[in-house]
Design an enzyme around this catalytic site. Structure first.
Site, PDB file in Angstrom:
ATOM      1  N   TYR A   1       0.792  -1.230   0.000  1.00 44.53           N
ATOM      2  CA  TYR A   1       0.000   0.000   0.000  1.00 44.53           C
ATOM      3  C   TYR A   1       0.823   1.278   0.000  1.00 44.53           C
ATOM      4  O   TYR A   1       0.270   2.355   0.070  1.00 44.53           O
ATOM      5  CB  TYR A   1      -0.951  -0.004   1.211  1.00 44.53           C
ATOM      6  CG  TYR A   1      -0.246  -0.203   2.543  1.00 44.53           C
ATOM      7  CD1 TYR A   1       0.317   0.863   3.230  1.00 44.53           C
ATOM      8  CD2 TYR A   1      -0.143  -1.475   3.099  1.00 44.53           C
ATOM      9  CE1 TYR A   1       0.955   0.678   4.440  1.00 44.53           C
ATOM     10  CE2 TYR A   1       0.489  -1.676   4.307  1.00 44.53           C
ATOM     11  CZ  TYR A   1       1.036  -0.596   4.981  1.00 44.53           C
ATOM     12  OH  TYR A   1       1.675  -0.785   6.183  1.00 44.53           O
ATOM     13  N   GLY A   2       2.122   1.185  -0.102  1.00 44.49           N
ATOM     14  CA  GLY A   2       2.955   2.385  -0.010  1.00 44.49           C
ATOM     15  C   GLY A   2       4.051   2.418  -1.049  1.00 44.49           C
ATOM     16  O   GLY A   2       3.790   2.445  -2.247  1.00 44.49           O
ATOM     17  N   THR A   3       5.295   2.373  -0.592  1.00 38.47           N
ATOM     18  CA  THR A   3       6.438   2.534  -1.492  1.00 38.47           C
ATOM     19  C   THR A   3       6.659   1.335  -2.401  1.00 38.47           C
ATOM     20  O   THR A   3       7.503   1.394  -3.294  1.00 38.47           O
ATOM     21  CB  THR A   3       7.730   2.820  -0.708  1.00 38.47           C
ATOM     22  OG1 THR A   3       8.062   1.673   0.087  1.00 38.47           O
ATOM     23  CG2 THR A   3       7.582   4.058   0.175  1.00 38.47           C
ATOM     24  N   LEU A   4       5.896   0.250  -2.210  1.00 37.23           N
ATOM     25  CA  LEU A   4       5.991  -0.913  -3.092  1.00 37.23           C
ATOM     26  C   LEU A   4       4.982  -0.866  -4.233  1.00 37.23           C
ATOM     27  O   LEU A   4       4.987  -1.737  -5.101  1.00 37.23           O
ATOM     28  CB  LEU A   4       5.801  -2.202  -2.284  1.00 37.23           C
ATOM     29  CG  LEU A   4       6.955  -2.538  -1.341  1.00 37.23           C
ATOM     30  CD1 LEU A   4       6.531  -3.591  -0.325  1.00 37.23           C
ATOM     31  CD2 LEU A   4       8.180  -2.989  -2.114  1.00 37.23           C
TER      32      LEU A   4
ATOM     33  N   GLU B   1      10.559  -4.139   5.668  1.00 35.46           N
ATOM     34  CA  GLU B   1       9.563  -3.707   6.642  1.00 35.46           C
ATOM     35  C   GLU B   1      10.039  -3.860   8.089  1.00 35.46           C
ATOM     36  O   GLU B   1       9.288  -3.590   9.017  1.00 35.46           O
ATOM     37  CB  GLU B   1       8.254  -4.472   6.436  1.00 35.46           C
ATOM     38  CG  GLU B   1       7.713  -4.413   5.022  1.00 35.46           C
ATOM     39  CD  GLU B   1       7.328  -3.024   4.536  1.00 35.46           C
ATOM     40  OE1 GLU B   1       7.548  -2.024   5.258  1.00 35.46           O
ATOM     41  OE2 GLU B   1       6.799  -2.926   3.422  1.00 35.46           O
TER      42      GLU B   1
END
Length: 153
Positions: free
Chosen positions: A9-12, A79
């Site tokens: 949901y973010g930088t990936l 993470e």
């Protein structure tokens, strides 16, 4: 261990700075999805998801054949997940239902929930966010900043 897809949901996400570094060549499928019963918060250059009464937008990522062990290890490292309940975890990796979606649909397409790994903020981070974190009300990391300026010819 069961080879579950990952909800990111973010930088990936595609177009974000960690997508090509960690996912390129290691996935067989990436499709839009939402994570129900979750909230999204700003972090120091990356977001945190927590449990809550909202929805987080992201993607379901399936590892390419034979790439699962490597992808799991890479994502756990990124993470800062050291194991269930470890006191130095930045995130906890938990299995949660995610809902495949279409960019054009309100929330979901015809498919039902898919059990997926998701990295949620560890308890110490959740306490900090509850005390003064900045929530992303849309639940969408990609809407946190204005779109790039368009160039005129």
């Amino acid at each position: 261990m069961t080879e579950l897809p990952f909800f990111v949901y973010g930088t990936l996400l595609p177009g974000e700075h960690n997508h090509d570094r960690f996912l390129k060549g290691r996935t067989s499928e990436e499709r839009p999805a939402v994570l129900p019963d979750a909230l999204l918060y700003e972090g120091p250059g990356y977001p945190y998801a927590t449990g809550g009464d909202g929805t987080v937008r992201g993607a379901l990522v399936t590892a390419a054949p034979g790439a699962y062990p490597e992808l799991l290890a890479l994502l756990d490292g990124l993470e800062q997940y050291l194991g269930p309940g470890h006191p130095r975890n930045l995130y906890e990796r938990v299995a949660r239902p995610a809902l495949p979606s279409s960019p054009d649909s309100a929330l979901t397409g015809p498919a039902g929930p898919v059990r997926a790994w998701v990295y949620l903020a560890a308890p110490a981070i959740v306490r900090s966010l509850a005390a003064g974190g900045t929530r992303i009300p849309t639940g969408d990391w990609l809407t946190r900043r204005p779109p790039p300026a368009r160039r005129t010819p």
